[in-house]
Design a protein around this motif. Structure first.
Motif, PDB file in Angstrom:
ATOM      1  N   LYS A 277       0.910  -1.111  -0.051  1.00 54.44           N
ATOM      2  CA  LYS A 277      -0.122  -0.063   0.038  1.00 54.44           C
ATOM      3  C   LYS A 277       0.961   1.250  -0.023  1.00 54.44           C
ATOM      4  O   LYS A 277       0.573   2.269  -0.478  1.00 54.44           O
ATOM      5  CB  LYS A 277      -0.918   0.095   1.270  1.00 54.44           C
ATOM      6  N   ALA A 278       2.138   1.102   0.621  1.00 57.86           N
ATOM      7  CA  ALA A 278       2.921   2.344   0.704  1.00 57.86           C
ATOM      8  C   ALA A 278       3.461   2.548  -0.868  1.00 57.86           C
ATOM      9  O   ALA A 278       3.529   3.989  -1.343  1.00 57.86           O
ATOM     10  CB  ALA A 278       4.216   1.952   1.707  1.00 57.86           C
ATOM     11  N   ARG A 279       3.704   1.644  -1.591  1.00 58.31           N
ATOM     12  CA  ARG A 279       3.965   1.904  -2.910  1.00 58.31           C
ATOM     13  C   ARG A 279       2.896   2.420  -3.688  1.00 58.31           C
ATOM     14  O   ARG A 279       3.080   3.427  -4.731  1.00 58.31           O
ATOM     15  CB  ARG A 279       4.668   0.582  -3.641  1.00 58.31           C
ATOM     16  N   GLU A 280       1.795   2.083  -3.783  1.00 58.81           N
ATOM     17  CA  GLU A 280       0.659   2.399  -4.316  1.00 58.81           C
ATOM     18  C   GLU A 280       0.356   3.653  -3.825  1.00 58.81           C
ATOM     19  O   GLU A 280       0.035   4.892  -4.756  1.00 58.81           O
ATOM     20  CB  GLU A 280      -0.749   1.891  -3.947  1.00 58.81           C
ATOM     21  N   ALA A 281       0.699   4.258  -2.572  1.00 58.54           N
ATOM     22  CA  ALA A 281       0.400   5.682  -2.240  1.00 58.54           C
ATOM     23  C   ALA A 281       1.530   6.819  -2.804  1.00 58.54           C
ATOM     24  O   ALA A 281       1.248   8.011  -2.882  1.00 58.54           O
ATOM     25  CB  ALA A 281       0.635   5.906  -0.605  1.00 58.54           C
ATOM     26  N   ILE A 282       2.588   6.209  -3.487  1.00 56.09           N
ATOM     27  CA  ILE A 282       3.558   7.144  -4.169  1.00 56.09           C
ATOM     28  C   ILE A 282       2.832   8.011  -5.269  1.00 56.09           C
ATOM     29  O   ILE A 282       3.116   9.409  -5.116  1.00 56.09           O
ATOM     30  CB  ILE A 282       4.626   6.282  -4.557  1.00 56.09           C
ATOM     31  N   LYS A 283       2.067   7.591  -5.968  1.00 55.29           N
ATOM     32  CA  LYS A 283       1.345   8.169  -7.064  1.00 55.29           C
ATOM     33  C   LYS A 283       0.823   9.777  -6.096  1.00 55.29           C
ATOM     34  O   LYS A 283       0.946  10.746  -6.787  1.00 55.29           O
ATOM     35  CB  LYS A 283       0.306   7.460  -7.420  1.00 55.29           C
ATOM     36  N   TYR A 284       0.056   9.437  -5.101  1.00 56.36           N
ATOM     37  CA  TYR A 284      -0.502  10.889  -4.465  1.00 56.36           C
ATOM     38  C   TYR A 284       0.431  11.597  -3.741  1.00 56.36           C
ATOM     39  O   TYR A 284       0.405  12.874  -3.560  1.00 56.36           O
ATOM     40  CB  TYR A 284      -1.693  10.297  -3.533  1.00 56.36           C
ATOM     41  N   LEU A 285       1.627  10.925  -2.993  1.00 55.70           N
ATOM     42  CA  LEU A 285       2.305  11.472  -2.352  1.00 55.70           C
ATOM     43  C   LEU A 285       3.592  12.688  -3.062  1.00 55.70           C
ATOM     44  O   LEU A 285       3.834  13.539  -2.695  1.00 55.70           O
ATOM     45  CB  LEU A 285       3.214  10.599  -1.347  1.00 55.70           C
ATOM     46  N   VAL A 286       3.871  11.938  -4.191  1.00 51.56           N
ATOM     47  CA  VAL A 286       4.467  12.783  -5.160  1.00 51.56           C
ATOM     48  C   VAL A 286       3.931  13.802  -5.838  1.00 51.56           C
ATOM     49  O   VAL A 286       4.417  14.989  -5.864  1.00 51.56           O
ATOM     50  CB  VAL A 286       5.036  11.660  -6.351  1.00 51.56           C
ATOM     51  N   ALA A 287       2.525  13.675  -6.060  1.00 53.49           N
ATOM     52  CA  ALA A 287       1.788  14.536  -6.546  1.00 53.49           C
ATOM     53  C   ALA A 287       1.499  15.928  -5.596  1.00 53.49           C
ATOM     54  O   ALA A 287       1.427  16.862  -6.175  1.00 53.49           O
ATOM     55  CB  ALA A 287       0.188  14.059  -6.983  1.00 53.49           C
ATOM     56  N   ASP A 288       1.291  15.497  -4.457  1.00 56.34           N
ATOM     57  CA  ASP A 288       1.525  16.601  -3.414  1.00 56.34           C
ATOM     58  C   ASP A 288       2.408  17.414  -3.304  1.00 56.34           C
ATOM     59  O   ASP A 288       2.511  18.721  -3.026  1.00 56.34           O
ATOM     60  CB  ASP A 288       1.386  15.964  -2.027  1.00 56.34           C
ATOM     61  N   GLY A 289       3.830  17.060  -3.709  1.00 50.15           N
ATOM     62  CA  GLY A 289       5.049  17.722  -4.008  1.00 50.15           C
ATOM     63  C   GLY A 289       5.511  18.244  -2.808  1.00 50.15           C
ATOM     64  O   GLY A 289       6.723  18.918  -2.834  1.00 50.15           O
ATOM     65  N   ARG A 290       5.498  17.928  -1.576  1.00 49.16           N
ATOM     66  CA  ARG A 290       6.195  18.426  -0.425  1.00 49.16           C
ATOM     67  C   ARG A 290       7.347  17.937  -0.165  1.00 49.16           C
ATOM     68  O   ARG A 290       8.266  18.818   0.247  1.00 49.16           O
ATOM     69  CB  ARG A 290       5.093  18.472   1.052  1.00 49.16           C
ATOM     70  N   TYR A 291       7.567  16.872  -0.452  1.00 52.13           N
ATOM     71  CA  TYR A 291       8.879  15.967   0.120  1.00 52.13           C
ATOM     72  C   TYR A 291       9.332  14.993  -0.988  1.00 52.13           C
ATOM     73  O   TYR A 291       8.510  14.792  -1.935  1.00 52.13           O
ATOM     74  CB  TYR A 291       8.404  15.369   1.327  1.00 52.13           C
ATOM     75  N   ASP A 292      10.736  14.388  -0.769  1.00 58.53           N
ATOM     76  CA  ASP A 292      10.883  13.518  -1.619  1.00 58.53           C
ATOM     77  C   ASP A 292      10.866  12.125  -1.222  1.00 58.53           C
ATOM     78  O   ASP A 292      10.928  11.980   0.208  1.00 58.53           O
ATOM     79  CB  ASP A 292      12.417  13.843  -2.140  1.00 58.53           C
ATOM     80  N   TYR A 293      10.992  11.154  -2.067  1.00 58.60           N
ATOM     81  CA  TYR A 293      10.609   9.734  -1.806  1.00 58.60           C
ATOM     82  C   TYR A 293      11.466   8.905  -1.999  1.00 58.60           C
ATOM     83  O   TYR A 293      11.726   8.561  -3.529  1.00 58.60           O
ATOM     84  CB  TYR A 293       9.064   9.412  -1.889  1.00 58.60           C
ATOM     85  N   VAL A 294      12.298   8.020  -1.438  1.00 62.68           N
ATOM     86  CA  VAL A 294      12.991   6.927  -1.700  1.00 62.68           C
ATOM     87  C   VAL A 294      12.449   5.362  -1.243  1.00 62.68           C
ATOM     88  O   VAL A 294      12.080   5.388  -0.143  1.00 62.68           O
ATOM     89  CB  VAL A 294      14.413   7.064  -1.351  1.00 62.68           C
ATOM     90  N   GLU A 295      12.232   4.530  -2.347  1.00 62.02           N
ATOM     91  CA  GLU A 295      11.858   3.133  -1.871  1.00 62.02           C
ATOM     92  C   GLU A 295      12.884   2.174  -1.993  1.00 62.02           C
ATOM     93  O   GLU A 295      13.639   2.284  -2.850  1.00 62.02           O
ATOM     94  CB  GLU A 295      10.660   2.688  -2.861  1.00 62.02           C
ATOM     95  N   THR A 296      13.156   1.222  -1.191  1.00 59.53           N
ATOM     96  CA  THR A 296      13.995   0.273  -1.044  1.00 59.53           C
ATOM     97  C   THR A 296      13.325  -1.197  -0.828  1.00 59.53           C
ATOM     98  O   THR A 296      12.425  -1.253  -0.035  1.00 59.53           O
ATOM     99  CB  THR A 296      15.121   0.437  -0.086  1.00 59.53           C
ATOM    100  N   GLY A 297      13.981  -2.307  -1.428  1.00 59.52           N
ATOM    101  CA  GLY A 297      13.242  -3.660  -0.892  1.00 59.52           C
ATOM    102  C   GLY A 297      13.864  -4.630  -1.830  1.00 59.52           C
ATOM    103  O   GLY A 297      14.529  -4.463  -2.719  1.00 59.52           O
ATOM    104  N   SER A 298      13.792  -5.740  -1.478  1.00 61.98           N
ATOM    105  CA  SER A 298      14.010  -6.869  -2.261  1.00 61.98           C
ATOM    106  C   SER A 298      13.355  -7.012  -3.483  1.00 61.98           C
ATOM    107  O   SER A 298      12.317  -7.155  -3.476  1.00 61.98           O
ATOM    108  CB  SER A 298      13.900  -8.363  -1.470  1.00 61.98           C
ATOM    109  N   LEU A 299      14.032  -7.118  -4.950  1.00 62.75           N
ATOM    110  CA  LEU A 299      13.524  -7.022  -6.029  1.00 62.75           C
ATOM    111  C   LEU A 299      12.432  -7.970  -6.344  1.00 62.75           C
ATOM    112  O   LEU A 299      11.471  -7.521  -6.575  1.00 62.75           O
ATOM    113  CB  LEU A 299      14.557  -7.022  -7.118  1.00 62.75           C
TER     114      LEU A 299
END
Length: 453
Positions: A103-125
């Motif tokens: 769900k956190a990855r799905e939220a990226i769409k809305y968080l990036v559009a908000d524009g306040r902060y930057d986001y880095v995702e990490t995980g086992s591919l």
């Protein structure tokens, strides 16, 4: 001294180029340092950062992802939970182990559009790919792959920047190293083979008087995690994935080094092992190398999926995977490898480390063989084929890997006869010093990275 990772520069480029319009997804195998470099980036490049580790994030943090209609509340909750103030356009939020909470990855769409902060995702591919069935994958992501510590990074961490510069300078001038420095560089390269590029193993090695055995303990812990991942993640075919993984040292110890399914399962066909092989490749635990039937046309276009070699993603892990703990703890294995007296198994390790170096440069792995019916054997065997990536003036570079000082160049000669117009450079990687002879560039393995520069 920390291990300086090249991916850091690519992260800086992402920050500069996207200006908050895309999140960054760092793809890679487990335990290669994704979280570490993300935190270092947050510390150096932002006023504050928050790392949300979804292995241990609280229920309150996870619940806030259920409602993104009020992002003020979302950011307030995260800020209070982690006791970190967030600053518009000067804070980074890291979603660590994101495969644990899609769900956190799905939220990226809305968080990036908000524009306040930057986001880095990490995980086992592979876990990331297997955790997206019920979510909308965001298009607001830039993906970059992260690999184990490469030889340049290893040399810098070991304090050998000047030797690294000297190696590069000799390559540019097409001259051999001074002999004592060649011997030193070969010694360091063999250390790199044995220790590998997993950060925990490398730190244990350097911080404990270059102790191979302590590095091995760390590597065996990582191998244990990989085996657990195979059992848990590849549920539909984990027995076949496990069988391939366990047999990698056996395959690489043979002359041809390719996977022979009859050693795993009587009557086995590649169709049944296509997904297991993809899983190992996509997880970045392993690097697959396919036969190219006709290098004239193109490497990927003529890939033969029934002829494949399976290399370990990290050669240090291969050492611990191939040899028992007792063999390693008595120290004789290390002595034999450092002295160049391990015979066939040394060839296995050399070829694996070259595959690792090529892969870390973003290249796919291909090899070429030609079977001679009259002789009942292969009369051409090229370990790796590298293209120049040009669509207008396509050229190929055949590479042979030699672990001993005595060898022939017959295969390269025959390959040149057949594909001469397409051949750019003929390359032999050997333990000896740099040498140009008969149109063939012969380089020591510690110099391979210079080719890709």
């Amino acid at each position: 001294m920390e291990i300086k990772r090249k991916i850091y520069q690519r992260m800086l480029e992402w920050k500069k180029q996207t200006c908050g319009t895309k999140a960054l997804l760092i793809e890679g195998a487990r335990r290669i340092g994704k979280s570490t470099v993300a935190e270092e980036f947050g510390t150096n490049e932002y006023k504050t950062y928050i790392l949300i580790d979804f292995n241990k994030a609280s229920k309150k943090v996870k619940d806030v992802f259920e409602d993104l209609n009020n992002l003020d509340i979302f950011f307030q909750t995260i800020s209070l939970e982690y006791n970190k103030r967030l600053y518009a356009r000067d804070s980074l939020i890291i979603f660590d182990e994101i495969q644990k909470f899609p769900k956190a990855r799905e939220a990226i769409k809305y968080l990036v559009a908000d524009g306040r902060y930057d986001y880095v995702e990490t995980g086992s591919l592979i876990s990331i790919r297997e955790s997206v069935e019920n979510i909308t994958i965001p298009s607001e992501e830039r993906k970059i792959k992260m690999y184990p510590v490469d030889f340049e990074e290893f040399m810098e961490y070991m304090g050998e920047e000047l030797l690294l510069e000297y190696i590069s300078d000799c390559f540019k001038k097409q001259i051999p190293l001074e002999q004592k420095l060649h011997a030193k560089a070969m010694h360091l390269f063999k250390e790199y083979i044995l220790v590998g590029g997993m950060p925990q193993a490398l730190v244990a090695f350097k911080n404990n008087g270059r102790d191979f055995a302590l590095a091995d303990i760390e590597k065996r812990d990582i191998l244990g995690l990989y085996k657990d991942d195979i059992k848990k993640a590849a549920k539909r075919y984990n027995s076949r994935v496990s069988a391939i993984f366990e047999n990698i040292p056996a395959y690489l110890s043979t002359h041809e080094k390719r996977i022979v399914l009859s050693k795993i399962e009587e009557g086995a066909v590649f169709d049944r092992y296509e997904e297991p092989l993809f899983w190992l490749d996509d997880s970045m635990i392993c690097n697959l190398c396919y036969k190219c039937n006709d290098p004239n046309v193109g490497l990927a276009l003529n890939k033969n999926e029934s002829y494949v070699k399976c290399y370990m993603g990290d050669t240090g892990l291969l050492v611990s995977h191939a040899f028992s703990e007792n063999e390693i703890m008595d120290g004789q294995l290390y002595k034999q490898i450092m002295d160049g007296k391990l015979a066939l198994n040394e060839g296995m390790l050399y070829e694996n480390v070259i595959s690792q170096m090529i892969t870390s440069m973003g290249k796919k792995l291909y090899f070429y063989t030609r079977y001679n019916i009259e002789k009942h054997r292969n009369d051409i065997e090229i370990d790796f084929l590298i293209s120049n990536d040009s669509k207008i003036n396509y050229r190929i570079n055949p590479i042979e890997v030699k672990s001993s000082k005595n060898y022939t160049t017959t295969s390269l000669g025959r390959f040149k006869e057949i594909f001469g117009k397409k051949v750019e450079n003929q390359i032999i990687i050997h333990p000896k010093n740099y040498l140009e002879a008969n149109g063939i560039t012969k380089i020591p393995p510690y110099m391979l990275w210079c080719i890709f520069k």
